[in-house]
Design a protein around this motif. Structure first.
Motif, short mmCIF file in Angstrom:
data_model
loop_
_atom_site.label_atom_id
_atom_site.label_comp_id
_atom_site.label_asym_id
_atom_site.label_seq_id
_atom_site.Cartn_x
_atom_site.Cartn_y
_atom_site.Cartn_z
N ASP A 1 -1.36 3.89 -4.77
CA ASP A 1 -1.62 3.06 -3.60
C ASP A 1 -0.41 3.03 -2.67
OD1 ASP A 1 -3.61 1.39 -2.34
OD2 ASP A 1 -2.29 -0.32 -2.72
N TRP B 1 -0.42 4.64 1.24
CA TRP B 1 -0.15 3.88 2.46
C TRP B 1 1.15 4.32 3.11
CZ3 TRP B 1 -4.22 2.07 4.40
CH2 TRP B 1 -5.22 1.48 3.61
N SER C 1 0.83 -4.06 -0.80
CA SER C 1 0.76 -3.40 -2.11
C SER C 1 2.09 -3.52 -2.84
CB SER C 1 0.41 -1.92 -1.94
OG SER C 1 -0.89 -1.77 -1.39
#
Length: 203
Positions: free
Chosen positions: A92, A96, A111
């Motif tokens: 994740d 991003w 995150s």
């Protein structure tokens, strides 16, 4: 001169403790080699260091092996769950970060916050597994609650871990031979003296 060879001499006690932590680090590394057994190995490590912190330690190898066998099922399942969650957070953050600015930057930092909370939970989960006889779901829930109520102490544990690893990697690499045992022992001192007594969690 006689005091120099006295086993109660602080120097000999320090040397004995250092030897124990080195041996524990080797045991942890060897038993973690298949990767899937790292959870049980870490639980066994904390089982021994918590006893050391409470001055109840016996012979290291039998204690480690006994804890490894007794906690293998629950600890392995905990480890697989946390490994999967860690892999998700890693992917994740990478995703991003590669997306660039704008909304992706917001998602990246969001995150990152959850990833830090994950590290906090991971720091406490296996010491709790070593101390409590409970199922996977209960252990995860109790770890989350204890983290919330003792946030500053868990943060100290995480920071001390990061500092010790940084010194070992960038300054004095022989320290890494004591890293796992040393980190677990420092954590155990905090937990045994400060956190666990709040809940009556004694062996």
């Amino acid at each position: 001169m006689a005091k120099l060879f006295d086993m109660d001499n602080p120097i000999w006690r320090f040397m004995g403790k250092a030897a124990d932590l080195f041996f524990l680090t080797v045991l942890w590394a060897v038993f973690s080699l298949p990767v899937i057994t790292a959870g049980a190995s870490t639980t066994a490590l904390y089982n021994v260091t918590l006893k050391m912190a409470e001055n109840r330690a016996g012979y290291i190898l039998p204690s480690f092996w006994k804890a490894f066998r007794e906690n293998f099922g629950v600890s392995t399942l905990l480890w697989m769950i946390m490994l999967a969650i860690g892999a998700f957070f890693g992917w994740d953050l990478y995703y991003w970060y590669r997306m660039g600015a704008g909304g992706a930057a917001v998602m990246f930092w969001l995150s990152a916050v959850f990833a830090v909370l994950y590290v906090f939970l991971l720091t406490l989960l296996f010491p709790l597994s070593a101390r409590l006889d409970a199922g996977v779901g209960k252990l995860i829930f109790m770890t989350f609650m204890v983290c919330l109520k003792n946030f500053s102490w868990i943060m100290l544990m995480v920071v001390m871990t990061a500092c010790m690893l940084a010194v070992g990697v960038f300054v004095f690499w022989p320290l890494l031979f004591f890293a796992a045992g040393g980190i677990a022992y420092i954590h155990s001192l905090i937990l045994a003296k400060v956190v666990f007594p709040k809940y009556g969690w004694k062996m």
